[in-house]
Design an enzyme around this catalytic site. Sequence first.
Site, PDB file in Angstrom:
ATOM      1  N   GLU A 173     -29.343  12.056  -3.316  1.00  0.00           N
ATOM      2  CA  GLU A 173     -28.609  10.840  -3.458  1.00  0.00           C
ATOM      3  C   GLU A 173     -29.436   9.517  -3.889  1.00  0.00           C
ATOM      4  O   GLU A 173     -30.718   9.168  -3.515  1.00  0.00           O
ATOM      5  CB  GLU A 173     -28.240  10.490  -2.038  1.00  0.00           C
ATOM      6  CG  GLU A 173     -26.944  11.473  -1.649  1.00  0.00           C
ATOM      7  CD  GLU A 173     -26.843  10.848  -0.252  1.00  0.00           C
ATOM      8  OE1 GLU A 173     -25.543  11.399   0.122  1.00  0.00           O
ATOM      9  OE2 GLU A 173     -27.433  10.745   0.421  1.00  0.00           O
ATOM     10  N   LYS A 192     -23.075  22.782  -2.989  1.00  0.00           N
ATOM     11  CA  LYS A 192     -22.851  21.216  -2.923  1.00  0.00           C
ATOM     12  C   LYS A 192     -24.037  20.721  -2.028  1.00  0.00           C
ATOM     13  O   LYS A 192     -24.552  21.382  -1.149  1.00  0.00           O
ATOM     14  CB  LYS A 192     -21.787  20.884  -2.321  1.00  0.00           C
ATOM     15  CG  LYS A 192     -21.344  21.293  -0.954  1.00  0.00           C
ATOM     16  CD  LYS A 192     -22.113  20.348   0.263  1.00  0.00           C
ATOM     17  CE  LYS A 192     -21.331  18.872   0.071  1.00  0.00           C
ATOM     18  NZ  LYS A 192     -22.151  18.089   1.011  1.00  0.00           N
ATOM     19  N   SER A 208     -18.115   3.715   5.645  1.00  0.00           N
ATOM     20  CA  SER A 208     -17.436   2.432   5.235  1.00  0.00           C
ATOM     21  C   SER A 208     -16.006   2.769   4.488  1.00  0.00           C
ATOM     22  O   SER A 208     -15.833   3.702   3.715  1.00  0.00           O
ATOM     23  CB  SER A 208     -17.983   1.562   4.515  1.00  0.00           C
ATOM     24  OG  SER A 208     -19.316   1.032   4.836  1.00  0.00           O
ATOM     25  N   THR A 241     -19.279  16.278  -1.772  1.00  0.00           N
ATOM     26  CA  THR A 241     -18.975  15.019  -0.997  1.00  0.00           C
ATOM     27  C   THR A 241     -19.788  14.021  -1.623  1.00  0.00           C
ATOM     28  O   THR A 241     -18.986  13.407  -2.592  1.00  0.00           O
ATOM     29  CB  THR A 241     -19.690  15.315   0.374  1.00  0.00           C
ATOM     30  OG1 THR A 241     -21.198  15.684   0.573  1.00  0.00           O
ATOM     31  CG2 THR A 241     -19.010  16.037   1.332  1.00  0.00           C
ATOM     32  N   THR A 293     -28.631  26.276   3.021  1.00  0.00           N
ATOM     33  CA  THR A 293     -28.775  25.124   2.284  1.00  0.00           C
ATOM     34  C   THR A 293     -27.273  24.657   2.276  1.00  0.00           C
ATOM     35  O   THR A 293     -26.167  25.416   2.195  1.00  0.00           O
ATOM     36  CB  THR A 293     -29.184  25.465   0.768  1.00  0.00           C
ATOM     37  OG1 THR A 293     -29.117  24.082   0.295  1.00  0.00           O
ATOM     38  CG2 THR A 293     -28.218  26.451   0.325  1.00  0.00           C
ATOM     39  N   ASN A 331     -26.032   5.686   1.898  1.00  0.00           N
ATOM     40  CA  ASN A 331     -26.113   6.096   3.325  1.00  0.00           C
ATOM     41  C   ASN A 331     -25.795   5.179   4.261  1.00  0.00           C
ATOM     42  O   ASN A 331     -25.126   5.213   5.275  1.00  0.00           O
ATOM     43  CB  ASN A 331     -27.461   6.919   3.782  1.00  0.00           C
ATOM     44  CG  ASN A 331     -27.389   8.188   3.194  1.00  0.00           C
ATOM     45  OD1 ASN A 331     -26.765   8.997   3.481  1.00  0.00           O
ATOM     46  ND2 ASN A 331     -28.103   8.194   1.948  1.00  0.00           N
TER      47      ASN A 331
END
Length: 415
Positions: free
Chosen positions: A287, A186, A415, A160, A197, A410
């Site tokens: 991230e 992932k 969006s 993702t 996980t 995030n």
Amino acid sequence: MGSIATRSPFVPETLVRLAPIDGVRFATAEAGIRYRGRTDLMVAVLADGTTVAGVLTQSKTASAPVLACRKHLKKGTARLLIVNSGNANAFTGKRGREAVDLTVEAGAKAADCTRHDVFVASTGVIGEPLEAEKFAHLIDGLVKSAQPDAFEAAARAIMTTDTYPKLATRKALIGDVEVTINGFCKGAGMIAPDMATMLCFIFTDAAIAAEPLQALLDEHVETTFNAMTVDGDTSTSDTCLVFATGAARARGQEPVTKVGSKKLRAFSAALHDLMQDLAIQVAKDGEGLSKFVTFVVEGAESAAAARRIALSCANSPILKTAIAGEDPNWGRVVMAVGKSGEAADRDALSIWFGDHCVARDGERAADYSEPAVAAYMKNREIVIRINVGVGEASGHVWTCDLTHDYVSINADYRS
């Protein structure tokens, strides 16, 4: 979906190549579930006789695929794995269950197996219905076209916000027969595993019954996947499955059927090493990260207490932002230790940033040098060691810093 702000600074120059494993084949497709111009559907076709073990999220809002896997694991056998990205099929009520049923039914028909031999997993946005009818018709063709040398393609299809696919491989001996363990996973955000996980799939040609395989996975998850966090948020979809095809029997490996068998010592060590490798890779792709951080806690009452103290530090936004700003603010470490709820002796507490002792026996170290520690904080990899002074146990947690990019990713996710 918004664009990823930055690539992880830990993206490898070359990806690990995973050699084929007898009894496993993969295929991927662009199903258009959420993304355009990339694969988002993956199947793994498993040989008859494959055993399976798994650990799954303990979230009270677990996804429909997690509930299906929990049910199917009771049988201990597997013939097909179907994974989609872009939609988590979580908090989707009856429609979510129907999507799983449609997917499982299509998979069982394509692989000519029972429904309980089909495992499913989904990752992506929570709360949006998964329209399985838009991709279920692809499963038959994927099963027919699946190829053994496609681990990287499979790993890419389940991503993702990941900036690279996480892959690992190990070898081990069972008796005098060499077996292979390959895995991929992932995860980059909403990462604070609780018994599992994100999505992680491990494959081996070893001949191991489901019960001893499950025992090994349960043992190793605590010091690998459950010792890693990005942001303190446990996913609704956390799934880790291990599949053993048993193909090594044809090379003379005697099947292992007993929990705790000494024959599995080398395999157990290799499996733990692979799981640790994958856990660290996830933390290194957190991230928006700029730094990979290891918290080591010593002098705790128990290993579990040490890990909880380390998690308190690793999940502290105010501490993680200080690390992102390269600020050696050890006062925030003191805070995180204190709020953990675990025993700690304030007046015996000592803290090191790398090799630099910043606090000793409950106060700032006499030889503390702000410039030296500030220079250390510019490193890409940071180790913070804490002795809480109440026992002999230790533990660790891997994490990353918290940057503006994490907020951007995030805030922009749907969006």
